[in-house]
Motif scaffolding. Structure first.
Motif, PDB file in Angstrom:
ATOM      1  N   UNK A 110      -7.818  -2.506  39.972  1.00 10.03           N
ATOM      2  CA  UNK A 110      -8.220  -3.205  38.754  1.00 10.03           C
ATOM      3  C   UNK A 110      -7.112  -3.066  37.714  1.00 10.03           C
ATOM      4  N   UNK A 112      -7.220  -1.901  34.789  1.00  8.89           N
ATOM      5  CA  UNK A 112      -7.264  -0.561  34.200  1.00  8.89           C
ATOM      6  C   UNK A 112      -6.505   0.414  35.084  1.00  8.89           C
ATOM      7  N   UNK A 113      -6.752   0.328  36.402  1.00  3.45           N
ATOM      8  CA  UNK A 113      -6.136   1.299  37.309  1.00  3.45           C
ATOM      9  C   UNK A 113      -4.628   1.085  37.403  1.00  3.45           C
ATOM     10  N   UNK A 116      -3.182   2.621  34.123  1.00  2.00           N
ATOM     11  CA  UNK A 116      -3.256   4.078  34.074  1.00  2.00           C
ATOM     12  C   UNK A 116      -2.457   4.718  35.194  1.00  2.00           C
ATOM     13  N   UNK A 117      -2.490   4.085  36.368  1.00  2.62           N
ATOM     14  CA  UNK A 117      -1.784   4.643  37.508  1.00  2.62           C
ATOM     15  C   UNK A 117      -0.288   4.687  37.285  1.00  2.62           C
ATOM     16  N   UNK A 120       0.510   7.237  34.722  1.00  2.00           N
ATOM     17  CA  UNK A 120       0.332   8.621  35.170  1.00  2.00           C
ATOM     18  C   UNK A 120       1.580   9.148  35.869  1.00  2.00           C
ATOM     19  N   UNK A 162      -8.700 -13.494  37.411  1.00  2.00           N
ATOM     20  CA  UNK A 162     -10.092 -13.703  37.000  1.00  2.00           C
ATOM     21  C   UNK A 162     -10.113 -14.499  35.713  1.00  2.00           C
ATOM     22  N   UNK A 164     -11.970 -14.640  33.035  1.00  5.40           N
ATOM     23  CA  UNK A 164     -12.097 -14.000  31.736  1.00  5.40           C
ATOM     24  C   UNK A 164     -10.846 -13.222  31.371  1.00  5.40           C
TER      25      UNK A 164
END
Lengths: 464, 110
Positions: A110, A112-113, A116-117, A120, A162, A164
């Motif tokens: 996603x 988000x991942x 963040x990934x 990180x 997607x 949206x």
């Protein structure tokens, strides 16, 4: 005070140590060391003969190139021949949205991942679009390559677009367009391409206003399906093992094979676009069609570009070696800036002069600049100027690839267009071309022009 | 024996589900199950992601139900939503929203 017999015994012991035991010990140590050294020298020999640069072309058409620079940070890029020239008339602006959509949800991760990934592991993901290619770059420390490769592969091969998430990108498109409209250089260059070409290369890098917010998921998917195929991709790595890249290329980057839809050949037609803004500084560019990047004339055009001048080499300097500056300062005393514009694509190119001048002196400036190129076309070029230009071109190229970003782009573009990488020596040897012939080509070629500012004295193309 | 019991149990369960659906009564107002779901934060986000046509149909059904409820009427029997026609349109979007929220919470914990 030891008794005499003990000291003599001690002395005997010491003597025997030095003269009998010590050599034996020494021999043992030396043998041991030599054995170690021999194995080390074999290893060293391996390192010395290992070629750091490798290129492989897979059967799916994907080109993999890697350069081992022993750096602690690795930089990996995926180049795709999917620039703005491959947009269709119904979906202009898709590449702009694609450029902004690199962080959106994919089939494997996603949004988000991804964000963040990558954060990180301390890496970064960026996208650059030119008229011909899209370049997705990630960089990170060497140990975290697999994590970040996963995200790179997801973003380039399996985005979901997607609806949206796409609609959330619309404000960012508007911000990009607003920033571009603030810069007169971008305005003039986009107008130039729109005027000079009938198709393909006339597409702008930015989304046109009427398409902002109207690009659908289906259009994005169609563009990716047609253009992100393995025959049009190159996977490049700096500071990465070639075997790893090859494995990734074989397993993951062959989802869409083949060469996709062929783009149309860019047709030069030569026109002019004037943008009256009332700005006291007029930006104008006059070009003619030059040569494709892979042709022999392209180097000659680059040499001519440096003969004419590409800006001051010394900060806040006068740029007095530039032929353009010399010619134009005879025509006007007002402040101006002029440089040669040279841009080559895979099947065409543009060469000309870019001038920035005061609104009331523009006519003189442009005529003097074009006149200077005509002067060179007639052969009035000193040998010292020519050799200076060649040296400057070599230096500029070599200095630009000192930077790992530019190096990645250089390797990638060569891998994508030709499938190999020419060594630096080969490239610098090619820089030995005579610019007189190409200057003639410019003077006789059909010209295009774009201008922006208060255009009261700016001449039309037929007046130059 | 083992193959007979679930089938018989399955038909029994289906019958019960149908009876329960009709007993709920919202189908008499022309609503579907996902029109009546309580709108907490996740559901609001899922509704936000519905495609335009599905969202418009949902709004129409809710408006019609509100109108009927004001007039203290129900639809004629042939217009009641049937159990077989009831589509759980919000389910995929809601599942995705909840999965994303859980992923975010997992990351926060780390």
């Amino acid at each position: 005070m030891l008794p005499r017999s003990d000291t003599s015994a001690l002395r005997c012991l010491l003597f025997s140590f030095f003269f009998e035991v010590y050599p034996i010990l020494l021999k043992v140590c030396l043998n041991f060391l030599l054995r170690r050294l021999r194995s080390l020298s074999v290893q060293l020999a391996l390192i010395v003969t290992f070629h750091p640069f490798q290129v492989t072309k897979l059967s799916s058409g994907l080109v993999i190139a890697s350069l081992e620079n022993y750096s602690p940070a690795s930089r990996i890029g995926v180049l795709v021949r999917a620039g703005s020239r491959y947009e269709t008339m119904d979906s202009l602006g898709v590449t702009h949205l694609l450029r902004l959509a690199s962080g959106l949800t994919t089939k494997g991760a996603s949004a988000f991942r991804i964000c963040r990934g990558i954060e990180a592991v301390g890496g970064s993901l960026g996208v650059t679009t030119t008229r011909e290619t899209m370049l997705y770059t990630v960089d990170c420390l060497r140990d975290h390559i697999d994590t970040i490769m996963e995200y790179l592969i997801n973003v380039t091969t399996a985005p979901e677009f997607r609806p949206w998430e796409l609609s959330e990108l619309t404000p960012r498109v508007k911000v990009d367009n607003a920033i571009a409209s603030q810069s007169p250089q971008i305005d003039v260059l986009e107008n130039l391409h729109a005027a000079a070409y009938k198709n393909a290369l006339s597409n702008s890098l930015y989304c046109p206003d009427y398409m902002v917010g109207k690009i659908t998921t289906d259009q994005m998917h169609t563009f990716v399906q047609n253009n992100f195929t393995s025959g049009r991709m190159a996977l490049v790595g700096l500071g990465v093992d070639h075997a790893i890249l090859k494995q990734v290329g074989e397993q993951f980057l062959n989802i869409r094979s083949g060469t996709g839809t062929a783009g149309s050949k860019a047709v030069y037609h030569g026109g002019e676009l004037r943008n009256q803004t009332g700005d006291s500084l007029v930006h104008a560019v006059v070009v003619a069609e030059s040569a494709a990047a892979s042709s022999a004339e392209a180097t000659a055009f680059s040499v001519l570009q440096h003969v004419l001048g590409t800006g001051p080499r010394v900060k806040r300097g006068s740029g007095s070696t530039s032929k353009l500056e010399q010619a134009i300062s005879k025509a006007t005393v007002q402040p101006f800036d002029a440089s040669a514009f040279n841009s080559s694509y895979s099947d065409s190119g543009l060469f000309g002069v870019y001038t920035i001048s005061q609104a009331d002196a523009t006519g003189d400036v442009i005529k003097a600049a074009v006149g200077q190129v005509g002067d060179i076309a007639q052969g009035n070029l000193a040998a010292s100027d020519l050799s200076r230009a060649k040296t400057q071109l070599k230096a500029e190229y070599l200095m630009s690839i000192e930077n790992s970003e530019n190096l990645l782009e250089a390797i990638g573009t060569q891998a994508l267009t030709e499938g190999t990488y020419h060594s630096l020596e080969a490239i610098t040897q090619k820089i030995d071309a005579d610019p007189t012939a190409v200057a003639k080509k410019f003077m006789s070629g059909k010209k295009s022009m774009a201008a922006s500012g208060h255009l009261v004295t700016t001449p039309f193309l037929d007046e130059i | 024996m083992a193959s007979k019991a679930p089938v018989a149990g399955g038909r029994l369960l289906l019958g019960f589900r149908k009876w329960y659906y009709n007993a709920c009564g919202f189908n008499k107002l022309g609503l579907m199950r996902d029109d009546t779901i309580y709108e907490d934060h996740d559901v609001k986000e899922a509704i936000h992601r519905l495609p335009e046509r599905v969202y418009n149909d949902r709004m129409f059904r809710i408006k019609r139900a509100l109108d009927l409820s004001m007039k203290q009427q129900i639809l004629p029997k042939n217009q009641w939503t049937k159990f077989e026609e009831d589509v759980h349109y919000l389910d995929p979007y809601l599942k995705e929203v909840i999965r994303e929220r859980k992923e975010r919470e997992e990351w926060q914990k780390k």
